[in-house]
Design an enzyme around this catalytic site. Structure first.
Site, mmCIF file in Angstrom:
data_model
loop_
_atom_site.group_PDB
_atom_site.id
_atom_site.type_symbol
_atom_site.label_atom_id
_atom_site.label_comp_id
_atom_site.label_asym_id
_atom_site.label_seq_id
_atom_site.Cartn_x
_atom_site.Cartn_y
_atom_site.Cartn_z
ATOM 1 N N GLY A 157 0.834 -1.208 0.000
ATOM 2 C CA GLY A 157 0.000 0.000 0.000
ATOM 3 C C GLY A 157 0.860 1.245 0.000
ATOM 4 O O GLY A 157 2.055 1.174 -0.298
ATOM 5 N N ASN A 158 0.280 2.376 0.303
ATOM 6 C CA ASN A 158 1.064 3.606 0.432
ATOM 7 C C ASN A 158 0.412 4.503 1.477
ATOM 8 O O ASN A 158 -0.657 4.189 1.989
ATOM 9 C CB ASN A 158 1.231 4.301 -0.921
ATOM 10 C CG ASN A 158 -0.110 4.680 -1.518
ATOM 11 O OD1 ASN A 158 -0.823 5.518 -0.970
ATOM 12 N ND2 ASN A 158 -0.472 4.043 -2.630
ATOM 13 N N TYR A 159 1.060 5.610 1.785
ATOM 14 C CA TYR A 159 0.624 6.449 2.905
ATOM 15 C C TYR A 159 -0.505 7.435 2.574
ATOM 16 O O TYR A 159 -0.857 8.254 3.399
ATOM 17 C CB TYR A 159 1.813 7.237 3.456
ATOM 18 C CG TYR A 159 2.798 6.378 4.205
ATOM 19 C CD1 TYR A 159 2.380 5.627 5.292
ATOM 20 C CD2 TYR A 159 4.132 6.321 3.829
ATOM 21 C CE1 TYR A 159 3.276 4.837 5.993
ATOM 22 C CE2 TYR A 159 5.030 5.540 4.526
ATOM 23 C CZ TYR A 159 4.601 4.797 5.611
ATOM 24 O OH TYR A 159 5.477 4.030 6.310
ATOM 25 N N ALA A 196 -3.805 7.731 -4.971
ATOM 26 C CA ALA A 196 -2.418 7.297 -5.145
ATOM 27 C C ALA A 196 -2.487 5.803 -5.471
ATOM 28 O O ALA A 196 -2.502 4.957 -4.583
ATOM 29 C CB ALA A 196 -1.623 7.539 -3.872
#
Ligand code: C5P
Length: 408
Positions: free
Chosen positions: A215-217, A284
């Protein structure tokens, strides 16, 4: 010209100054323009103008005490605050301004102010020296910071012989401030009316096995702020949300489709874009996904080292770009270096009409923060640079830019 005060709910707060007599004129003007006005007066205010006069002009009993004197009925400042589309405090004495700035809620006017959900306009009225006093200056600045509109008083002579301000502005000028405020809101409300917008937001999660993911932030804050802003400007809004921060909320009336992976997001975006006028890709999206996601949990005993092979995800923005026709497509670029070239390159490659660049080099910009610092490029070659702002304010700037593309 259309009358922006017609049908509006206005709380008129009156405090104890000589100028209170002018409030009767102000009240009459507001009522004449079709506003429904509820007067709230301070105990001192009643020394200057009688509630009977004000009740007759407004057609409503004047609220002053926490309990009605005759019936003992509780006056709810919270209800009044919710009812109001606007609160005007005129005249506002130095004392009332001081109490407003510091939350000293010892009368109905101040409690109503503290419960008011919408705009507040203040028309100060006091002795010129009081207006010039550092204490008053500080309190007025505090009110301005809190978003209150101050109708600057008129000039006159100070006791010292110098000129200064202090006399309450004329009722006509106060009415004009109220009209300008509502006109501005209506303008904002109108500019996206009848437009259908789909906005992607948040990260995507790409499953490695049933309990792990890449995943990402991204929090989804920017996409959600933009969705609420567009909705308030009259657009019909759908959000395709990845696994965003759980505390984020959307205004009632916005549709929300929850997805997890980039592939799911692509499907939902394609379906929605087909029936929309505008797509904003604020998500994102993971660029890569595990080539062979496992349907059983990878065991620690399995091997000493583990190689995860990734394959490219579809580029959702680029996919939509191929089929966009007359519709508008807006993308985001989060860059760490060569920001401008990269953003412009992306706009071209993905066939976007606009790209919002945020650089990770700028403090307070990008993912997870409540603030953002952006540059907006549009395909007509225009470039707009903005300072660091809250994501809500950035959302408004982006909506403004979308709006200019629509009228082009
Ligand atoms: O190429 P890059 O990922 O930096 O492009 C960012 C823009 O493209 C964003 O608007 C993002 O939402 C969108 N994007 C996309 N699908 C991807 C990757 C990015 O729509 N797979």
């Amino acid at each position: 010209m259309n009358n922006s005060l017609n049908g509006k709910h206005i709380v008129l707060g009156i405090s104890g100054g000589i100028a209170a007599y002018k409030s009767a004129f102000l009240l009459r003007l507001l009522v004449k323009k079709g506003a429904e006005v509820q007067v709230v007066i301070t105990p001192n205010g009643k020394e200057f103008i009688t509630p009977a006069t004000l009740a007759a002009l407004s057609g409503k009993p004047v609220v002053s005490e926490f309990f009605a004197a005759n019936t003992g009925e509780w006056h709810s400042h919270v209800d009044l605050g919710l009812w109001a589309d606007l609160m005007i405090v005129a005249p506002a004495t130095a004392s009332t301004i001081g109490k407003m700035a510091n939350g000293i809620a010892d009368n109905m006017l101040i409690t109503t102010y503290l419960s008011a959900k919408e705009q507040v306009i203040v028309a100060p009225a006091m002795d010129l020296d009081m207006w010039a006093h550092p204490s008053t200056r500080r309190n007025v600045e505090t009110l301005k910071k809190d978003g209150v509109i101050i109708v600057e008083p008129q000039s006159g002579f100070l006791a010292s012989g110098l000129t200064g301000k202090g006399r309450m502005e004329e009722p006509e000028a106060i009415v004009e401030a109220a009209e300008t405020y509502f006109e501005e809101i209506e303008r904002c409300n109108r500019d996206l009316k009848g437009r259908r917008i789909v906005i992607s937001a948040g990260p995507t999660y790409e499953n490695i096995d049933p309990v792990r993911f890449i995943g990402n932030y991204s929090s989804g804050k920017m996409g959600f702020a933009l969705a609420n802003e567009c909705y308030r400007r009259g657009a019909d809004v759908t959000v395709v949300a990845g696994p965003v921060d759980r505390t984020l909320t959307l205004d009632a009336g916005i549709r929300r489709i929850d997805v997890v992976s980039a592939t799911e997001m692509l499907e939902a975006m394609k379906e929605e874009f087909a029936i929309s006028d505008i797509a904003v890709m604020a998500a994102a999206v993971a660029d890569y996904t595990p080539a062979e996601p496992l349907d059983r949990k990878i065991k620690r005993e399995h091997t000493d080292d583990l190689v995860l092979r990734l394959v490219k995800n579809p580029d959702i923005a680029a996919e939509l770009g191929k089929e966009k026709g007359e519709r508008l497509l807006i993308g985001f670029a989060l860059e760490t270096d060569n920001e401008f070239e990269n953003a412009l390159g992306k706009m071209k490659r993905k066939n976007l009409d606009m790209i919002v660049l945020n650089s990770l080099r700028d403090k307070g910009a990008g993912m997870m923060t409540d603030t953002n610092k952006v540059t907006i490029f549009t395909s007509d070659g225009k470039e707009r640079r903005y300072p660091l702002k809250s994501k809500k304010e950035v959302a408004s700037d982006i909506a403004d830019a979308i709006s200019t593309l629509l009228v082009r």
